[in-house]
Every structure is written in C-alpha cells, then in structure tokens.
Design a protein around this motif. Structure first.
Motif, PDB file in Angstrom:
ATOM      1  N   ARG A 183       0.838  -1.207   0.000  1.00 31.83           N
ATOM      2  CA  ARG A 183       0.000   0.000   0.000  1.00 31.83           C
ATOM      3  C   ARG A 183       0.868   1.250   0.000  1.00 31.83           C
ATOM      4  O   ARG A 183       1.531   1.557   0.984  1.00 31.83           O
ATOM      5  N   ALA A 184       0.812   1.972  -1.090  1.00 32.80           N
ATOM      6  CA  ALA A 184       1.586   3.214  -1.210  1.00 32.80           C
ATOM      7  C   ALA A 184       1.075   4.298  -0.260  1.00 32.80           C
ATOM      8  O   ALA A 184       1.823   5.204   0.099  1.00 32.80           O
ATOM      9  N   ASP A 185      -0.174   4.183   0.170  1.00 34.25           N
ATOM     10  CA  ASP A 185      -0.748   5.207   1.043  1.00 34.25           C
ATOM     11  C   ASP A 185      -0.389   5.014   2.519  1.00 34.25           C
ATOM     12  O   ASP A 185      -0.765   5.842   3.353  1.00 34.25           O
ATOM     13  N   ARG A 186       0.331   3.951   2.844  1.00 32.67           N
ATOM     14  CA  ARG A 186       0.782   3.707   4.225  1.00 32.67           C
ATOM     15  C   ARG A 186       2.295   3.572   4.248  1.00 32.67           C
ATOM     16  O   ARG A 186       2.889   2.989   3.348  1.00 32.67           O
ATOM     17  N   ALA A 187       2.905   4.076   5.296  1.00 30.78           N
ATOM     18  CA  ALA A 187       4.359   3.948   5.437  1.00 30.78           C
ATOM     19  C   ALA A 187       4.720   2.523   5.821  1.00 30.78           C
ATOM     20  O   ALA A 187       4.058   1.912   6.664  1.00 30.78           O
ATOM     21  N   GLY A 188       5.738   1.977   5.188  1.00 30.24           N
ATOM     22  CA  GLY A 188       6.249   0.655   5.558  1.00 30.24           C
ATOM     23  C   GLY A 188       5.487  -0.501   4.945  1.00 30.24           C
ATOM     24  O   GLY A 188       4.527  -0.334   4.199  1.00 30.24           O
ATOM     25  N   ALA A 189       5.963  -1.685   5.295  1.00 26.96           N
ATOM     26  CA  ALA A 189       5.426  -2.924   4.732  1.00 26.96           C
ATOM     27  C   ALA A 189       4.164  -3.385   5.465  1.00 26.96           C
ATOM     28  O   ALA A 189       3.985  -3.103   6.646  1.00 26.96           O
ATOM     29  N   ARG A 200      16.864   0.025   5.198  1.00 24.63           N
ATOM     30  CA  ARG A 200      15.425   0.295   5.238  1.00 24.63           C
ATOM     31  C   ARG A 200      14.850   0.797   3.910  1.00 24.63           C
ATOM     32  O   ARG A 200      13.833   1.450   3.874  1.00 24.63           O
ATOM     33  N   SER A 201      15.510   0.456   2.803  1.00 26.14           N
ATOM     34  CA  SER A 201      15.025   0.893   1.503  1.00 26.14           C
ATOM     35  C   SER A 201      14.191  -0.206   0.841  1.00 26.14           C
ATOM     36  O   SER A 201      14.224  -1.359   1.263  1.00 26.14           O
ATOM     37  N   TYR A 202      13.464   0.198  -0.173  1.00 34.97           N
ATOM     38  CA  TYR A 202      12.615  -0.714  -0.926  1.00 34.97           C
ATOM     39  C   TYR A 202      12.962  -0.631  -2.412  1.00 34.97           C
ATOM     40  O   TYR A 202      13.557   0.335  -2.877  1.00 34.97           O
ATOM     41  N   THR A 203      12.546  -1.659  -3.141  1.00 35.20           N
ATOM     42  CA  THR A 203      12.664  -1.635  -4.597  1.00 35.20           C
ATOM     43  C   THR A 203      11.660  -0.626  -5.151  1.00 35.20           C
ATOM     44  O   THR A 203      10.831  -0.091  -4.407  1.00 35.20           O
ATOM     45  N   ALA A 204      11.685  -0.443  -6.441  1.00 31.36           N
ATOM     46  CA  ALA A 204      10.639   0.330  -7.112  1.00 31.36           C
ATOM     47  C   ALA A 204       9.326  -0.467  -7.037  1.00 31.36           C
ATOM     48  O   ALA A 204       9.351  -1.680  -6.785  1.00 31.36           O
ATOM     49  N   TRP A 205       8.223   0.181  -7.265  1.00 25.61           N
ATOM     50  CA  TRP A 205       6.936  -0.505  -7.286  1.00 25.61           C
ATOM     51  C   TRP A 205       6.849  -1.391  -8.516  1.00 25.61           C
ATOM     52  O   TRP A 205       7.213  -0.977  -9.613  1.00 25.61           O
TER      53      TRP A 205
END
Length: 181
Positions: free
Chosen positions: A83-89, A172-177
């Motif tokens: 969910r892009a509208d919430r911070a984190g996994a 604490r980084s993520y891949t692209a969507w």
C-alpha cells in the motif's frame, strides 16, 4: 503437404513465443547488490522479485549459502509493501538461512507484527548448490495487490557481539513498485 508443415511451423513458433513471453501483466526486475558485507558468507548479491498474476516470487542470491553454519546463525527478512498510502510494509517473511530452520509470513502494521503467522499458500526454498533462497506466495495471501515493492535484510550472527547486517540497497530501503493485475 507443404501447407500442413507451414501451418504446424507457424503454430509451434506462436506457442514458443507465448511460453517464453509469459503473462503480459507480470513484472520482474533483477536488483544487483555489491559485496558489501564481505565478512559474511550470506552477503546478499542479487534480488529478483517477480510479481505475477497469481503469485509473488522473490529470489535472493547470496555469496555462499551453506547448509550448516560453523558460527552463529544467519537469517533473512523480506518486507512486502502493498500500500503506497501507508508507510512501511504490510507483510514480512522471516526465515533462517541454514537447513532445518523455520520461516513465517506475518502481517505487519507500523513495523510491528500483528496476529498469528499466516497459513495461506506460501513457501521458502533454500537451494545451497545455487546459493539462492526462493519465496513463493499466492497473491491472495498478501491481499491481491496491484503493485508491490520489497525490502530485503540479511543478519549474520556469526559473531553475536558484532552482527553483520546487509540490506538490498540502502538500509530500510525498498525496490521500485512492481505492477501486476
């Protein structure tokens, strides 16, 4: 006779293209990771998330994945943000990297585990010959999201007083969507 052979050749070619191309709505990307945790055999070297129409597959490659550890254990966490509208996994897979260790897929909110481990279709496979871990989970298990991004962290406790931690990319980084439908 020639017409029959031509039709068969065209059909075989079309079938081969269809099988090789895979589903048009899946997104698969390979992320390389430098050898930045050189004191650990389980240094992350590459991560390939494959967000398919029916499941999510994440492959993680290591420097030298071993069945047994002569020191402390090593483990891996894959964070799945839906969910892009919430911070984190919203989901987290945690697993050991040696033979016989368990794994759990859990719901997460605000960085904390919520509820019991999920029992929906998912599995982790450790391939020591190929130095690779593969997570496969049904998309229904993670809420059937149209897009996901993942974060990957390895922790090696060979020396418990100085644990080694390796992230795919920055901490604490993520891949692209990645999109699927």
């Amino acid at each position: 006779m020639k017409l029959g052979n031509s039709v068969a050749t065209v059909l075989a070619a079309a079938l081969a293209v269809g099988l090789l191309a895979g589903p048009a709505s899946a997104e698969k990307v390979r992320y390389g990771d430098p050898a930045d945790t050189t004191g650990s055999l389980t240094d992350i070297r590459a991560v390939t998330p494959d967000h398919r129409t029916t499941r999510l597959v994440v492959k993680v490659g290591f420097t030298d994945l071993r069945r047994r550890s002569t020191g402390g254990p090593a483990g891996l966490t894959i964070a799945i943000d839906t969910r892009a509208d919430r911070a984190g996994a919203e989901y987290r897979l945690s697993t050991g990297l040696q033979a016989g260790m368990d794994y759990q897929l859990m719901r997460v909110r605000h960085g904390k585990v919520v509820g019991e481990p999920l029992t929906c279709p998912h599995q982790v496979r450790l391939d020591y010959a190929a130095d690779r871990l593969t997570l496969a989970t049904a998309r229904t298990c993670i809420g059937s999201p149209e897009s996901i991004r993942i974060g990957v962290k390895m922790r090696d406790d060979w020396d418990a007083s100085h644990p080694m931690v390796d992230w795919l990319g920055a901490p604490r980084s993520y891949t692209a969507w990645l999109v699927s439908s």
